[in-house]
Design an enzyme around this catalytic site. Structure first.
Site, mmCIF file in Angstrom:
data_model
loop_
_atom_site.group_PDB
_atom_site.id
_atom_site.type_symbol
_atom_site.label_atom_id
_atom_site.label_comp_id
_atom_site.label_asym_id
_atom_site.label_seq_id
_atom_site.Cartn_x
_atom_site.Cartn_y
_atom_site.Cartn_z
ATOM 1 N N ASP A 21 0.836 -1.236 -0.150
ATOM 2 C CA ASP A 21 0.024 0.131 0.078
ATOM 3 C C ASP A 21 0.740 1.401 -0.055
ATOM 4 O O ASP A 21 1.983 1.181 0.473
ATOM 5 C CB ASP A 21 -0.775 0.054 1.325
ATOM 6 C CG ASP A 21 -2.092 0.922 1.123
ATOM 7 O OD1 ASP A 21 -2.548 1.628 0.063
ATOM 8 O OD2 ASP A 21 -2.637 1.237 2.270
ATOM 9 N N ARG A 25 0.173 7.549 -2.664
ATOM 10 C CA ARG A 25 0.619 8.684 -1.817
ATOM 11 C C ARG A 25 2.359 9.072 -2.168
ATOM 12 O O ARG A 25 2.757 10.155 -2.075
ATOM 13 C CB ARG A 25 0.642 8.197 -0.622
ATOM 14 C CG ARG A 25 -0.502 8.684 0.007
ATOM 15 C CD ARG A 25 -1.077 8.039 1.583
ATOM 16 N NE ARG A 25 -1.464 6.417 1.147
ATOM 17 C CZ ARG A 25 -1.330 5.750 2.139
ATOM 18 N NH1 ARG A 25 -1.320 5.928 3.332
ATOM 19 N NH2 ARG A 25 -1.696 4.178 1.782
ATOM 20 N N ARG A 34 -0.238 9.085 -10.043
ATOM 21 C CA ARG A 34 -0.196 7.748 -9.312
ATOM 22 C C ARG A 34 0.344 6.544 -10.016
ATOM 23 O O ARG A 34 1.071 5.726 -9.179
ATOM 24 C CB ARG A 34 -2.004 7.394 -8.955
ATOM 25 C CG ARG A 34 -2.477 8.481 -8.331
ATOM 26 C CD ARG A 34 -4.001 7.854 -7.959
ATOM 27 N NE ARG A 34 -4.025 6.629 -7.465
ATOM 28 C CZ ARG A 34 -4.007 6.453 -6.251
ATOM 29 N NH1 ARG A 34 -3.887 7.234 -5.247
ATOM 30 N NH2 ARG A 34 -3.993 5.018 -5.819
ATOM 31 N N ASN A 69 -10.474 -2.718 -6.687
ATOM 32 C CA ASN A 69 -9.575 -1.827 -7.452
ATOM 33 C C ASN A 69 -10.188 -1.600 -8.764
ATOM 34 O O ASN A 69 -9.816 -0.556 -9.743
ATOM 35 C CB ASN A 69 -8.102 -2.412 -7.598
ATOM 36 C CG ASN A 69 -7.321 -2.097 -6.283
ATOM 37 O OD1 ASN A 69 -6.450 -2.793 -6.082
ATOM 38 N ND2 ASN A 69 -7.762 -1.063 -5.454
ATOM 39 N N ARG A 72 -11.490 2.125 -9.458
ATOM 40 C CA ARG A 72 -10.471 3.290 -9.718
ATOM 41 C C ARG A 72 -10.816 4.008 -11.074
ATOM 42 O O ARG A 72 -11.271 3.154 -11.934
ATOM 43 C CB ARG A 72 -9.104 2.881 -9.482
ATOM 44 C CG ARG A 72 -8.977 2.252 -8.183
ATOM 45 C CD ARG A 72 -7.293 2.154 -7.926
ATOM 46 N NE ARG A 72 -7.294 1.985 -6.331
ATOM 47 C CZ ARG A 72 -5.976 2.163 -5.765
ATOM 48 N NH1 ARG A 72 -4.822 2.482 -6.357
ATOM 49 N NH2 ARG A 72 -5.899 1.941 -4.435
ATOM 50 N N ARG A 195 -5.436 -1.936 8.497
ATOM 51 C CA ARG A 195 -6.649 -2.706 7.944
ATOM 52 C C ARG A 195 -6.102 -4.000 7.424
ATOM 53 O O ARG A 195 -4.995 -4.080 6.869
ATOM 54 C CB ARG A 195 -7.426 -1.822 6.930
ATOM 55 C CG ARG A 195 -8.013 -0.570 7.498
ATOM 56 C CD ARG A 195 -8.976 -0.029 6.304
ATOM 57 N NE ARG A 195 -8.057 0.642 5.437
ATOM 58 C CZ ARG A 195 -7.474 1.586 5.324
ATOM 59 N NH1 ARG A 195 -7.828 2.681 6.532
ATOM 60 N NH2 ARG A 195 -6.948 2.283 4.439
ATOM 61 N N ILE A 196 -7.291 -5.079 7.049
ATOM 62 C CA ILE A 196 -6.940 -6.122 6.368
ATOM 63 C C ILE A 196 -7.599 -5.990 4.982
ATOM 64 O O ILE A 196 -7.054 -6.789 4.021
ATOM 65 C CB ILE A 196 -7.336 -7.429 7.253
ATOM 66 C CG1 ILE A 196 -6.630 -7.388 8.407
ATOM 67 C CG2 ILE A 196 -7.112 -8.624 6.503
ATOM 68 C CD1 ILE A 196 -6.980 -8.650 9.198
ATOM 69 N N SER A 197 -8.271 -5.225 5.093
ATOM 70 C CA SER A 197 -8.808 -4.837 3.396
ATOM 71 C C SER A 197 -9.388 -6.189 2.642
ATOM 72 O O SER A 197 -8.882 -6.169 1.528
ATOM 73 C CB SER A 197 -7.787 -4.139 2.715
ATOM 74 O OG SER A 197 -7.569 -2.642 3.255
ATOM 75 N N GLU A 208 0.593 -13.332 12.430
ATOM 76 C CA GLU A 208 0.923 -12.060 12.967
ATOM 77 C C GLU A 208 1.038 -10.875 12.161
ATOM 78 O O GLU A 208 1.264 -11.113 11.140
ATOM 79 C CB GLU A 208 2.326 -12.354 13.799
ATOM 80 C CG GLU A 208 2.554 -13.404 14.775
ATOM 81 C CD GLU A 208 1.942 -12.985 15.975
ATOM 82 O OE1 GLU A 208 1.925 -11.771 16.420
ATOM 83 O OE2 GLU A 208 1.718 -14.049 16.713
HETATM 84 C C1 FPP Z 1 -1.519 0.081 -3.606
HETATM 85 O O1 FPP Z 1 -1.328 1.466 -3.470
HETATM 86 C C2 FPP Z 1 -1.082 -0.641 -4.723
HETATM 87 C C3 FPP Z 1 -1.802 -1.232 -5.424
HETATM 88 C C4 FPP Z 1 -3.274 -0.986 -5.838
HETATM 89 C C5 FPP Z 1 -1.286 -1.951 -6.741
HETATM 90 C C6 FPP Z 1 0.088 -2.931 -6.242
HETATM 91 C C7 FPP Z 1 0.832 -2.638 -7.729
HETATM 92 C C8 FPP Z 1 1.940 -2.769 -7.828
HETATM 93 C C9 FPP Z 1 2.985 -2.741 -6.702
HETATM 94 C C10 FPP Z 1 2.626 -2.761 -9.114
HETATM 95 C C11 FPP Z 1 2.797 -4.086 -9.852
HETATM 96 C C12 FPP Z 1 2.524 -5.428 -9.065
HETATM 97 C C13 FPP Z 1 3.309 -6.479 -9.458
HETATM 98 C C14 FPP Z 1 2.929 -7.686 -8.732
HETATM 99 C C15 FPP Z 1 3.918 -6.752 -10.933
HETATM 100 P P1 FPP Z 1 -2.368 2.592 -3.641
HETATM 101 O O2 FPP Z 1 -2.380 3.035 -4.980
HETATM 102 O O3 FPP Z 1 -3.589 2.261 -2.933
HETATM 103 O O4 FPP Z 1 -1.848 3.835 -2.824
HETATM 104 P P2 FPP Z 1 -2.413 4.770 -1.875
HETATM 105 O O5 FPP Z 1 -3.141 4.163 -0.922
HETATM 106 O O6 FPP Z 1 -1.248 5.768 -1.392
HETATM 107 O O7 FPP Z 1 -3.205 5.338 -2.779
#
Ligand code: FPP
Length: 246
Positions: A21, A25, A34, A69, A72, A195-197, A208
């Site tokens: 996560d 940000r 983003r 997601n 989004r 959170r566990i979301s 843990e």
């Molecule tokens: C959460 O950050 C991240 C994601 C929803 C996507 C995760 C994807 C990657 C790390 C890249 C590709 C992954 C792989 C396995 C190749 P957020 O966008 O929710 O951040 P925020 O909470 O700051 O808005």
């Protein structure tokens, strides 16, 4: 002594689950879009996978894209899917070099065709790798998974292959997407959120939980090692008393 050397190899969690996560940000802090955060999140994925292999972790599961997601902005969803295709394509060699088997859980039928095909190709190519299983949770949510498991068991009952009284923890676990994996003993979430979301709700029953302020694109193998060391300091009681454990 480096962090890796401090890890007790006899007390390793077999399975670590991660909620990556803070990409958005991280990008915003730098005045970027983003997507820039997601792109840099890939570097953290690579380093974490290599770190997990170094430490001897058998199963690493990353929450890459949740069912929620999909809501989004369309452009971000498309960029994430493109990034996934490109990353899987580019990193298959890294997986082969590190003897890592790729796996995926979630409603994969929702993925764009190209993404699904690329994923399946990499899964097939790495199928015989033994050192670590890297599972990407994609279009995944735990409630979806649990509902699907209930449907599966319901169908088995309907067809006379299962007696409802025979359903227990093990049978239910066997109907989940994670049927062939041990439950995660450690769950890491970055970015300071507690959170566990909707992530592995059944499987995390005794895990843990480890939270770090680091935003995902800044996460590196040393942060993984720190989380493992923290895990090793904890006493896992599974509902028993401290004396019973000793
Ligand atoms: C959460 O950050 C991240 C994601 C929803 C996507 C995760 C994807 C990657 C790390 C890249 C590709 C992954 C792989 C396995 C190749 P957020 O966008 O929710 O951040 P925020 O909470 O700051 O808005």
């Amino acid at each position: 002594m480096g962090l890796l050397d401090q890890i007790d190899k006899n007390k390793l969690p077999r399975h670590i689950a991660v909620i990556m996560d803070g990409n958005g940000r991280w990008a915003k802090e730098k005045g970027k879009l983003r997507v820039f955060g997601h792109q840099n999140g890939v570097l953290a994925v690579r380093d974490t996978v290599e770190g997990a292999v170094e430490a001897g972790i058998e199963f690493l599961t990353l929450y890459a894209f949740s069912t929620e997601n999909w809501n989004r902005p369309k452009l971000e969803v498309m960029a994430l899917m493109e990034l996934l295709v490109a990353t899987i394509n580019k990193e298959t060699k890294t997986l082969m070099d590190n003897d890592v088997r790729l796996n995926a859980i979630g409603d994969l039928s929702q993925l764009p065709d190209r993404c699904y095909k690329q994923l399946q190709e990499a899964i097939n190519k790495t199928a015989n790798n033994k050192r670590c299983t890297l599972t990407l949770a994609l279009s995944y949510s735990s409630r979806w998974e649990i509902v699907e498991a209930a449907k599966k068991l319901g169908r088995q009952i309907q067809e006379g292959r299962l007696n409802p009284d025979d359903i227990n923890d093990q049978v239910f676990s066997g109907a989940l997407c994670t049927a062939d994996m041990p439950d995660p003993e450690l769950m890491i979430r970055t970015s300071g959120e507690h959170r566990i979301s909707n992530y592995l709700l059944w499987q995390l029953a005794y895990a843990e939980l480890y939270f770090t302020q680091k935003l995902w694109p800044d996460f590196r193998r040393e942060d993984l090692f720190e989380a493992i060391l923290d895990f090793q300091k904890r006493e896992r009681r599974f509902g028993m008393t401290s004396e019973q454990i000793k």
